[in-house]
Write a protein that holds these residues in place. Structure first.
Motif, PDB file in Angstrom:
ATOM      1  N   ARG A 124      -6.110 177.291  60.667  1.00 30.66           N
ATOM      2  CA  ARG A 124      -5.413 176.417  61.619  1.00 30.66           C
ATOM      3  C   ARG A 124      -4.296 175.654  60.923  1.00 30.66           C
ATOM      4  NH1 ARG A 124      -6.568 170.918  64.229  1.00 30.66           N
ATOM      5  NH2 ARG A 124      -7.703 170.510  62.322  1.00 30.66           N
ATOM      6  N   ARG A 125      -4.587 175.105  59.760  1.00 33.40           N
ATOM      7  CA  ARG A 125      -3.561 174.365  59.016  1.00 33.40           C
ATOM      8  C   ARG A 125      -2.426 175.281  58.569  1.00 33.40           C
ATOM      9  NH1 ARG A 125      -6.813 171.619  54.570  1.00 33.40           N
ATOM     10  NH2 ARG A 125      -8.434 172.998  55.307  1.00 33.40           N
ATOM     11  N   GLY A 126      -2.772 176.503  58.176  1.00 37.75           N
ATOM     12  CA  GLY A 126      -1.746 177.463  57.779  1.00 37.75           C
ATOM     13  C   GLY A 126      -0.793 177.781  58.924  1.00 37.75           C
ATOM     14  N   LEU A 127      -1.330 178.016  60.118  1.00 35.12           N
ATOM     15  CA  LEU A 127      -0.475 178.282  61.277  1.00 35.12           C
ATOM     16  C   LEU A 127       0.346 177.051  61.650  1.00 35.12           C
ATOM     17  CD1 LEU A 127      -2.787 180.441  63.534  1.00 35.12           C
ATOM     18  CD2 LEU A 127      -0.566 181.114  62.596  1.00 35.12           C
ATOM     19  N   HIS A 128      -0.255 175.884  61.515  1.00 38.96           N
ATOM     20  CA  HIS A 128       0.463 174.643  61.821  1.00 38.96           C
ATOM     21  C   HIS A 128       1.642 174.484  60.865  1.00 38.96           C
ATOM     22  CE1 HIS A 128       1.089 170.351  62.658  1.00 38.96           C
ATOM     23  NE2 HIS A 128       0.496 170.616  63.805  1.00 38.96           N
ATOM     24  N   ASN A 129       1.420 174.775  59.592  1.00 38.04           N
ATOM     25  CA  ASN A 129       2.513 174.699  58.612  1.00 38.04           C
ATOM     26  C   ASN A 129       3.593 175.729  58.917  1.00 38.04           C
ATOM     27  OD1 ASN A 129       1.476 172.556  57.152  1.00 38.04           O
ATOM     28  ND2 ASN A 129       0.403 173.869  55.699  1.00 38.04           N
ATOM     29  N   GLU A 130       3.188 176.934  59.312  1.00 40.22           N
ATOM     30  CA  GLU A 130       4.160 177.974  59.654  1.00 40.22           C
ATOM     31  C   GLU A 130       5.043 177.521  60.826  1.00 40.22           C
ATOM     32  OE1 GLU A 130       4.249 182.543  61.376  1.00 40.22           O
ATOM     33  OE2 GLU A 130       2.410 181.834  60.428  1.00 40.22           O
ATOM     34  N   GLY A 131       4.422 176.971  61.855  1.00 43.32           N
ATOM     35  CA  GLY A 131       5.187 176.472  62.995  1.00 43.32           C
ATOM     36  C   GLY A 131       6.090 175.315  62.611  1.00 43.32           C
ATOM     37  N   SER A 132       5.620 174.466  61.723  1.00 41.29           N
ATOM     38  CA  SER A 132       6.409 173.316  61.273  1.00 41.29           C
ATOM     39  C   SER A 132       7.629 173.754  60.479  1.00 41.29           C
ATOM     40  CB  SER A 132       5.540 172.392  60.410  1.00 41.29           C
ATOM     41  OG  SER A 132       4.413 171.959  61.141  1.00 41.29           O
ATOM     42  N   ARG A 133       7.448 174.729  59.604  1.00 45.11           N
ATOM     43  CA  ARG A 133       8.584 175.248  58.841  1.00 45.11           C
ATOM     44  C   ARG A 133       9.596 175.939  59.763  1.00 45.11           C
ATOM     45  NH1 ARG A 133       4.405 176.163  55.157  1.00 45.11           N
ATOM     46  NH2 ARG A 133       4.099 178.281  55.918  1.00 45.11           N
ATOM     47  N   LEU A 134       9.102 176.663  60.753  1.00 43.19           N
ATOM     48  CA  LEU A 134       9.988 177.297  61.724  1.00 43.19           C
ATOM     49  C   LEU A 134      10.793 176.242  62.482  1.00 43.19           C
ATOM     50  CD1 LEU A 134      11.049 179.782  63.228  1.00 43.19           C
ATOM     51  CD2 LEU A 134       9.013 179.644  64.704  1.00 43.19           C
ATOM     52  N   LEU A 135      10.151 175.156  62.857  1.00 45.46           N
ATOM     53  CA  LEU A 135      10.857 174.070  63.545  1.00 45.46           C
ATOM     54  C   LEU A 135      11.928 173.472  62.638  1.00 45.46           C
ATOM     55  CD1 LEU A 135      11.122 172.364  66.095  1.00 45.46           C
ATOM     56  CD2 LEU A 135       9.342 170.861  65.170  1.00 45.46           C
ATOM     57  N   MET A 136      11.615 173.283  61.376  1.00 46.40           N
ATOM     58  CA  MET A 136      12.612 172.757  60.433  1.00 46.40           C
ATOM     59  C   MET A 136      13.807 173.710  60.334  1.00 46.40           C
ATOM     60  SD  MET A 136      10.253 171.221  57.359  1.00 46.40           S
ATOM     61  CE  MET A 136      11.587 170.410  56.473  1.00 46.40           C
ATOM     62  N   GLU A 137      13.530 175.010  60.285  1.00 45.04           N
ATOM     63  CA  GLU A 137      14.615 176.000  60.219  1.00 45.04           C
ATOM     64  C   GLU A 137      15.482 175.950  61.474  1.00 45.04           C
ATOM     65  OE1 GLU A 137      12.837 179.834  59.642  1.00 45.04           O
ATOM     66  OE2 GLU A 137      11.919 179.238  57.734  1.00 45.04           O
ATOM     67  N   ARG A 138      14.861 175.845  62.632  1.00 49.58           N
ATOM     68  CA  ARG A 138      15.589 175.839  63.905  1.00 49.58           C
ATOM     69  C   ARG A 138      16.410 174.564  64.084  1.00 49.58           C
ATOM     70  NH1 ARG A 138      16.781 179.798  66.305  1.00 49.58           N
ATOM     71  NH2 ARG A 138      16.422 178.984  68.370  1.00 49.58           N
ATOM     72  N   LEU A 139      15.982 173.476  63.437  1.00 52.78           N
ATOM     73  CA  LEU A 139      16.717 172.214  63.525  1.00 52.78           C
ATOM     74  C   LEU A 139      17.736 172.041  62.396  1.00 52.78           C
ATOM     75  CD1 LEU A 139      13.879 169.769  64.621  1.00 52.78           C
ATOM     76  CD2 LEU A 139      15.792 170.600  66.013  1.00 52.78           C
ATOM     77  N   ASP A 140      17.742 172.988  61.449  1.00 52.69           N
ATOM     78  CA  ASP A 140      18.663 172.900  60.323  1.00 52.69           C
ATOM     79  C   ASP A 140      20.108 172.827  60.828  1.00 52.69           C
ATOM     80  OD1 ASP A 140      19.352 172.869  57.575  1.00 52.69           O
ATOM     81  OD2 ASP A 140      19.840 175.002  57.676  1.00 52.69           O
ATOM     82  N   GLY A 141      20.843 171.851  60.309  1.00 49.28           N
ATOM     83  CA  GLY A 141      22.223 171.652  60.739  1.00 49.28           C
ATOM     84  C   GLY A 141      22.354 170.810  61.998  1.00 49.28           C
ATOM     85  N   LYS A 142      21.219 170.456  62.603  1.00 47.24           N
ATOM     86  CA  LYS A 142      21.216 169.628  63.813  1.00 47.24           C
ATOM     87  C   LYS A 142      20.558 168.267  63.561  1.00 47.24           C
ATOM     88  CE  LYS A 142      20.717 173.659  66.882  1.00 47.24           C
ATOM     89  NZ  LYS A 142      20.727 174.725  65.899  1.00 47.24           N
ATOM     90  N   ILE A 143      19.350 168.338  62.968  1.00 47.83           N
ATOM     91  CA  ILE A 143      18.566 167.134  62.703  1.00 47.83           C
ATOM     92  C   ILE A 143      17.874 167.309  61.357  1.00 47.83           C
ATOM     93  CG2 ILE A 143      16.707 165.620  63.485  1.00 47.83           C
ATOM     94  CD1 ILE A 143      17.100 166.856  66.320  1.00 47.83           C
ATOM     95  N   THR A 144      17.985 166.320  60.488  1.00 47.75           N
ATOM     96  CA  THR A 144      17.279 166.335  59.216  1.00 47.75           C
ATOM     97  C   THR A 144      15.898 165.741  59.432  1.00 47.75           C
ATOM     98  OG1 THR A 144      19.332 166.092  57.970  1.00 47.75           O
ATOM     99  CG2 THR A 144      17.285 165.479  56.840  1.00 47.75           C
ATOM    100  N   ILE A 145      14.868 166.528  59.074  1.00 43.60           N
ATOM    101  CA  ILE A 145      13.488 166.058  59.152  1.00 43.60           C
ATOM    102  C   ILE A 145      12.762 166.509  57.893  1.00 43.60           C
ATOM    103  CG2 ILE A 145      13.353 166.016  61.677  1.00 43.60           C
ATOM    104  CD1 ILE A 145      11.928 168.710  61.598  1.00 43.60           C
ATOM    105  N   ASP A 146      11.660 165.845  57.577  1.00 41.00           N
ATOM    106  CA  ASP A 146      10.826 166.271  56.467  1.00 41.00           C
ATOM    107  C   ASP A 146       9.632 167.055  57.024  1.00 41.00           C
ATOM    108  OD1 ASP A 146       9.260 164.247  57.536  1.00 41.00           O
ATOM    109  OD2 ASP A 146       9.012 163.165  55.654  1.00 41.00           O
TER     110      ASP A 146
END
Length: 164
Positions: A124-146
């Motif tokens: 579950r944590r692995g999938l959550h991290n995968e989704g989180s990294r995907l969100l960071m990629e999709r927001l790249d150049g739009k919103i800076t998040i950690d």
């Protein structure tokens, strides 16, 4: 942690988060709990800086409109800052898999052995991290998040995506 301005005001930080009630389907107590915790944790500690704007505190309203994730960002007084719209298509598989493993996890915590619960939780944590990294990629150049902010936002994306 977000930087502090001269008067001690937060910079690059969410100071309010709301979810569009029309985007939220009826959900379980577990999902409601996840939503409350994610919003609380997100407001307490986050990095959130819309690109092309002087860093400062902002509010976020998340919604799903026409199968797209909408980030409606305003200043603390409600004045519009920017709106970003992301396709949900890239998230489809990871959200589906995340829901399946969350169902397994919630069933397991009621009756499974500790080792089985731990194994499911790792997935579950692995999938959550995968989704989180995907969100960071999709927001790249739009919103800076950690990553921590992305994790909490991914939880809220799942809450909005939940169909009950």
């Amino acid at each position: 942690m977000a930087a502090k301005g001269e008067a001690g005001t937060a910079r690059g930080k969410l100071v309010g988060v709301t979810l569009d009630e029309a985007s939220i389907a009826t959900s379980t107590a577990d999902i409601e709990h996840e939503r409350r915790v994610a919003i609380y944790d997100l407001i307490e500690d986050n990095v959130f800086e819309p690109i092309g704007r002087d860093p400062g505190p902002v509010r976020l309203r998340l919604s799903i409109i026409d199968r797209k994730l909408v980030f409606d960002i305003t200043d603390p007084d409600g004045e519009p800052v920017v709106t970003h719209i992301l396709s949900l298509t890239p998230f489809r598989r990871v959200v589906k898999d995340y829901f399946l493993i969350c169902d397994s996890y919630y069933q397991a915590i009621r009756s499974a052995s500790p080792s089985r619960i731990e194994a499911i939780d790792m997935g579950r944590r692995g999938l959550h991290n995968e989704g989180s990294r995907l969100l960071m990629e999709r927001l790249d150049g739009k919103i800076t998040i950690d990553l921590d902010t992305a994790r909490r936002l991914f939880t809220l994306l799942c809450v909005l995506h939940w169909k009950g």
